[in-house]
Design an enzyme around this catalytic site. Structure first.
Site, PDB file in Angstrom:
ATOM      1  N   ASP A   1      -1.739  17.574 -10.445  1.00 46.49           N
ATOM      2  CA  ASP A   1      -2.800  18.565 -10.571  1.00 46.49           C
ATOM      3  C   ASP A   1      -3.779  18.463  -9.398  1.00 46.49           C
ATOM      4  OD1 ASP A   1      -4.194  20.531 -12.368  1.00 46.49           O
ATOM      5  OD2 ASP A   1      -5.763  19.006 -12.313  1.00 46.49           O
TER       6      ASP A   1
ATOM      7  N   GLU B   1      10.874   2.886  -5.810  1.00 43.73           N
ATOM      8  CA  GLU B   1      11.187   1.609  -6.459  1.00 43.73           C
ATOM      9  C   GLU B   1      12.108   1.801  -7.658  1.00 43.73           C
ATOM     10  OE1 GLU B   1       7.491  -0.058  -7.655  1.00 43.73           O
ATOM     11  OE2 GLU B   1       6.621  -0.036  -5.626  1.00 43.73           O
TER      12      GLU B   1
END
Length: 562
Positions: free
Chosen positions: A212, A272
């Site tokens: 956002d 990751e």
């Protein structure tokens, strides 16, 4: 002119590159407990609808702990589900069922600001000016002899001033509602906190994040005065009237270069994890090359292409948006996104039914021009058919597969959008596109809630758009969307390249392009358009689109050329 998405040697084709992603606005999708507000168990119970619709992923608007002053975009705890929506166990159950149906789950992330009820902000209010607690936010001394004037002249996107004074005399910045204080992204605690929030949800199996106000996290260090104007979706307007396409000078609170360091770091966090995790930026940025910076290979994977949405029902504008955005994204090796509606704009089935179908009103009320529902839906179906053939990924807003119109008759006393409140009613706000969905025409609240409760009143016309009314009905909007997603996947339309067709005539109201052996023609000209002879009709936006080899006005088709 041939336009291509990401070059093969700069980015592979992960799932999100051509995905159809469905936005779920939790409070309005389905209510399982009967309190009138949608919830996570309600969404889980209706996931089969998304599976039949053929979407690849769902994006959940905020469901976090929140006082709900801005419908959940004022987050009090990023790691907890608001009890109105359920529990973390309910989220896990939703995500697991979605996975079982082959639907990935994307969640909203709100990093520009927190709720004023967030523990950090409460600590800041209880601490002295200059304290570490205040440094997490943008507190400043006021101007003038007694500091009674705000630190600068910035205003809120929702209307009114962008600064609020606290009892000890300092002011805090809130680019949105007064209950949404902006965070200080130069503070290391803020950076570390959001690293942990990202990992919290990635560990729970989410496929990615819709970010956002992605362009707003970093402000100009001097916080200078600025006399421009900022609005939802279309972004900033310069006070001096300069054309931002020709001369881009970003507003000091938006699109600062420092945001890109944040997203390069987040890219490393997502890397990751196994699988193709992604981020999509909600960034009101122009021109297109500036927006493309957010999707460079080491930053975000996608950014919403609002230029296409903003052009409205206009073939020349649509063509211009396609060229601008695809060319800019090609330069950085990124695919493009397409969207026509979301929770912040008037639904396109209504916008396109206005006398000026390129107009973007900030809400439609009882005293405003009322859209022509038939014309608007006919054009909306045609625009969606063209959008879903374009290379890249497509975002659908809940209810558009039903052809839902904007709720235009909401009285002032039921409106809840802070934009309406802070502007004193001058801007109606976004409630009209957020009214709960109709599932069953004859059920309480049209099947949204077992008790008939609904946090916003549903128009009587919604009964005609209910899922059970359209299910299995040839030519219904729901069945059209199902056909579109199925054929799009079969023909791999989202993965290909495109070229403007010989019959492309945008200045005459005709948008036409070829992709993966398919000719797509949209007729916004107001008159019939002769199609190439011998072409095989694959799909039409309405049953009567083609008559005697001519394409009717306000329609679109997919054709296979001989």
């Amino acid at each position: 002119m041939t336009l291509e998405p990401a070059p093969a040697d700069t980015r592979t084709a992960p799932w999100w590159a051509d995905a159809v992603i469905y936005q779920v606005y939790p409070r309005s999708f389905a209510d399982a407990d009967g309190d009138g507000m949608g919830d996570l168990p309600g969404i889980t119970a209706r996931l089969d609808h998304l599976a039949r619709l053929g979407v690849d992923a769902l994006w959940l608007s905020p469901f976090y702990l929140s006082p709900q002053h801005d419908a959940g975009y004022d987050v009090a705890d990023y790691r907890q589900v608001d009890p109105r929506f359920g529990t973390l166990a309910d989220f896990d159950a939703l995500r697991e069922k979605a996975d079982a149906l082959g639907i990935r789950t994307i969640v909203d992330l709100v990093p520009n600001h927190t709720s004023s009820e967030h523990v950090w902000f409460q600590q800041a209010l209880a601490s002295a000016p200059g304290s570490p607690e205040r440094d997490r936010y943008l507190f400043r001394d006021g101007r003038g002899p007694d500091g009674a004037e705000p630190p600068n002249n910035w205003t809120s996107v929702f209307g009114g001033p962008g600064w609020t004074r606290v009892p000890d005399g300092q002011w805090y910045l809130h680019l949105f509602d007064v209950t949404q204080p902006d965070l200080n992204w130069h503070n290391r605690e803020v950076v570390a906190e959001f690293d942990d929030v990202l990992r919290f949800w990635l560990d729970r199996g989410v496929a990615g994040f819709r970010v956002d106000v992605a362009h707003g996290l970093v402000k100009h260090p001097d916080l200078p005065d600025w006399d421009g104007h900022t609005a939802m979706v279309e972004g900033t307007t310069r006070a001096d009237g300069a054309d931002p396409i020709e001369e881009h000078v970003p507003a000091p609170m938006f699109d600062q270069d420092g945001v890109h360091e944040i997203y390069r770091h987040w890219n490393e966090v997502l890397a990751e994890y196994d699988g193709d995790r992604m981020m999509v930026a909600e960034a009101w940025v122009e021109p297109a090359p500036r927006l493309a910076k957010y999707v460079r290979p080491d930053e975000m994977q996608q950014a919403f292409n609002f230029e296409f949405l903003i052009e409205g029902w206009d073939a020349a504008g649509m063509a211009r948006a396609v060229e601008n955005v695809m060319s800019a994204n090609e330069a950085v090796g990124a695919p493009t996104t397409w969207v026509l509606s979301n929770h912040d704009v008037v639904r396109h089935a209504s916008r396109f039914g206005l006398a000026d179908p390129t107009h973007r009103p900030p809400g439609i009320g009882p005293d405003d021009e009322q859209p022509d529902a038939g014309v608007g839906l006919r054009r909306a179906r045609a625009a969606t058919l063209a959008m879903l053939a374009l290379p890249g990924s497509a975002y659908l807003y809940q209810g558009e597969e039903l052809g839902l119109p904007e709720a235009t008759q909401l009285p002032a006393e039921v409106r809840q959008d802070p934009t309406f409140v802070r502007s004193g009613g001058a801007e109606l706000g976004r409630d009209g596109c957020r009214v709960p969905l109709p599932w069953q025409a004859g059920a309480p609240a049209y099947g949204f809630s077992p008790t008939g409760a609904s946090w916003l009143p549903q128009p009587a016309a919604f009964a005609d758009h209910a899922v059970d009314v359209q299910e299995g009905v040839p030519g219904s909007t729901l069945e059209l969307y199902r056909q579109l997603t199925a054929l799009r996947r079969q023909l791999r339309l989202g993965t290909g390249t495109m070229a403007w067709a010989d019959v492309h005539a945008p200045d005459e109201g005709v948008l036409a392009f070829t992709t993966e052996g398919v000719l797509v023609v949209l007729n916004a000209s107001g008159r019939s358009f002769e199609l190439p002879a011998g072409a095989e009709l694959l799909l039409a936006s309405v049953p009567d689109a083609v008559d005697g080899g001519a394409l009717a006005p306000d329609t679109a088709v997919w054709l296979r050329l001989p």
